[in-house]
Scaffold this motif. Structure first.
Motif, short mmCIF file in Angstrom:
data_model
loop_
_atom_site.label_atom_id
_atom_site.label_comp_id
_atom_site.label_asym_id
_atom_site.label_seq_id
_atom_site.Cartn_x
_atom_site.Cartn_y
_atom_site.Cartn_z
N GLU A 128 82.52 10.94 25.44
CA GLU A 128 83.00 9.56 25.42
C GLU A 128 81.93 8.62 25.95
O GLU A 128 81.31 8.88 26.99
N ASP A 129 81.71 7.54 25.24
CA ASP A 129 80.72 6.55 25.65
C ASP A 129 81.25 5.74 26.83
O ASP A 129 82.44 5.41 26.89
N GLU A 132 83.32 2.65 26.18
CA GLU A 132 84.72 2.82 25.81
C GLU A 132 85.65 2.82 27.03
O GLU A 132 86.86 2.68 26.88
N THR A 224 73.80 2.86 31.97
CA THR A 224 74.02 3.77 30.86
C THR A 224 72.78 3.99 30.02
O THR A 224 71.89 3.14 29.96
N GLY A 244 76.81 6.26 32.61
CA GLY A 244 76.91 6.84 31.27
C GLY A 244 75.62 7.52 30.88
O GLY A 244 74.55 6.91 30.95
N ARG A 274 77.85 12.77 24.91
CA ARG A 274 77.85 11.63 25.82
C ARG A 274 78.71 11.98 27.05
O ARG A 274 79.66 12.75 26.95
N ALA A 276 80.55 10.09 30.67
CA ALA A 276 80.87 8.89 31.46
C ALA A 276 81.43 9.38 32.79
O ALA A 276 82.44 10.07 32.83
#
Length: 282
Positions: A128-129, A132, A224, A244, A274, A276
């Motif tokens: 998950e980015d 988001e 990130t 991130g 990815r 987070a």
């Protein structure tokens, strides 16, 4: 004595050294690759790590006779101890520093495997980015450091009040340009921002610490990018609330991709995921 601006990296190295101990002495780099967008390494442990390739930091690299100056260790990178790569994190040579940070990111993955993260301290989302995880409508003023396209699109669509601080305005398009401010104006906008989104490239150019010092207490601060794919503890200590990054799952495959000019579109979900990581308030 290290400069204050290097303190986040320096303290992260200390944490890695404490976690891995004497094992660090035995680890080498099996592969090292410079790509158009990302650079990366594969350790003798099998772990991989990435870092953004700072092409704009290497004006001398456009001239072939100057290539040796850009990366004097070419041809001698394989089998080199990770301890040497860790030392290169503080190098003024941008390419040495790039591989040094990629090595820290690979070692961070090894540390996570050895010491499982405390669920009471971290909230971890895989695949998950970090973008988001944030509802931009909750914040009155936002500052974005770097041309982080997904976040800029999200802010523009929401009609948010934001500024994007960037060294090169040519990286912005359309309505994004209406929100542009030069990076040197960070002190004018960051102190009032409720949401601050920072590219991991600030780790490479030693500006992250100063940016974090400008932020007001209670601001949501996201760092990130592939460069920021390391242990989160020190980042959280200095005010970051969400980190991130990228975890490499298949090192050889991802190095093959980036060596051919590949980007995240070519490897997410296949050779890397990815991540987070949010700091949990106790």
């Amino acid at each position: 004595m290290l400069e204050e601006k290097n303190i986040i990296i320096a303290e992260t190295i200390e944490q890695i050294e404490q976690t891995l101990g004497s094992e660090l002495d035995q680890i080498t780099v099996d592969r090292a690759v410079f790509g158009l967008f990302f650079s990366g390494v594969k350790l003798s442990t099998g772990h991989g790590g990435l870092c953004f390739t700072p092409v704009k930091e290497m004006p001398e690299a456009v001239c072939c006779p100057s290539t040796a100056k850009a990366m004097p260790l070419s041809g001698k990178l394989v089998g080199r101890p990770v301890l040497n790569y860790i030392e290169d994190v503080h190098s003024k040579n941008p390419l040495k520093k790039t591989l040094g940070i990629a090595t820290l990111n690979a070692l961070s993955t090894l540390c996570w495997e050895k010491e499982k993260p405390d669920e009471l301290t971290y909230e971890i989302s895989m695949g998950e980015d970090a973008f988001e995880k944030v509802d931009v409508s909750q914040y009155q003023k936002t500052v974005v450091i770097g041309a982080l396209v997904p976040m800029l699109k999200k802010l523009t669509q929401a009609g948010a009040d934001y500024k994007v601080l960037e060294m090169d305005s040519r990286t912005l398009k359309g309505k994004e340009l209406e929100h542009y401010a030069p990076a040197t104006d960070a002190h004018l906008y960051i102190p009032d921002a409720d949401l601050i989104v920072i590219t991991g490239v600030t780790i490479l150019n030693n500006t992250l610490y100063d940016l974090l010092k400008m932020a007001k207490k209670g601001a949501e601060i996201i760092v990130t990018g592939p460069t920021a794919s390391m242990l989160p503890d020190v980042f959280f200590k200095y005010g970051v609330t969400l980190l991130g990054g990228i975890v490499v799952t298949k090192a050889d495959e991802i190095l093959d991709i980036i060596s051919e000019g590949g980007s995240g579109y070519h490897f997410f979900g296949k050779y890397a995921e990815r991540t987070a990581v949010r700091a949990v308030c106790n």
